[in-house]
Design an enzyme around this catalytic site. Sequence first.
Site, PDB file in Angstrom:
ATOM      1  CB  SER A 110      43.959  12.368  -9.636  1.00  0.00           C
ATOM      2  OG  SER A 110      42.637  12.331  -9.138  1.00  0.00           O
ATOM      3  CB  SER A 112      38.837  12.539 -12.074  1.00  0.00           C
ATOM      4  OG  SER A 112      38.421  13.009 -10.815  1.00  0.00           O
ATOM      5  CE  LYS A 167      35.223  10.783  -9.283  1.00  0.00           C
ATOM      6  NZ  LYS A 167      36.372  10.783 -10.207  1.00  0.00           N
ATOM      7  CB  SER A 271      36.247  10.836 -14.270  1.00  0.00           C
ATOM      8  OG  SER A 271      35.525  10.805 -13.054  1.00  0.00           O
TER       9      SER A 271
END
Length: 306
Positions: A110, A112, A167, A271
Amino acid sequence: MTMQSILGNFALILFVLMVITGIIWVLDVFYLSKQRRASADRALAEYDSRIAVSTANGIRHDGNAEKRAEIEAKILRQPTWIEYSGSFFPVIALVFVLRSFLFEPFKIPSSSMVPTLLVGDLILVNKFTYGIRLPIINEKIIPINDPQRGDVMVFKYPKDMSQDYIKRVIGVPGDKITYENKRLTVNGKPVTYAGLDDYLDDESLVYKKQYRESLTGVEHRILNDERAPTLNLSDVRDFPHKDACTYTYDGFTCVVPAGNYFMMGDNRDNSADSRYWGFVPDKNIVGKAVAVWMNLSNPRRIGGIQ
């Protein structure tokens, strides 16, 4: 951003396969092969005895050596299930050790972490830079380094430990993180931003504002969507140490608890991260993302991660 390992908990699958094939390999080396050797010796002795009787009776035999070799090879031949287990065991063991203690591959599914990481990027995660951990249970046994602000880190999602997320580390234990009007402040010092050309989002086909963010000396690119609010308060969930955060319509302030980290995606308005589901405990850390080793749709993506 969810990262999908092959067949879910691939480490557990590898471990089970390694144990099974390893047991078969050990059993064959120390027991079954010796049984086959003993059976071959008996068969050869019986064959030699028959040949000796025949020879004594005047019967000539040609090709005795070839026949003995054939008998021996047939009896000593490993059964298929043992042969395959013995062949696979060292390969499975090597892969298990490499991905458990050195490097593990992941695929980005994805957006993010756009523009740093794109959908389809195949990345390598350093498993030892933050300490040596036991596979499966992820228990740290040898501490080495601590995550630093700006690191791109893979970790177990606190709400579902079967999922791997990736992240950027925004706050380390003790940091005071403030996010207002889409700008970060760390320990009272505003993070610096430099404007870049707008970024075309491949998913939405919408241009987003792009900045070079300098997070306590670590420079990387981020995206902001002018149409999106700074924070969707309705998406904020309960989480451990939530009392360390104060939320407003303009943003939030959090003090990172000991043994925890505050994580955010570089695609700030696309996100789900620590803003919404809380801090990442040290026990959830998987490793540091260090390189893109392949993107099948964009080979130019190969390189280090900043």
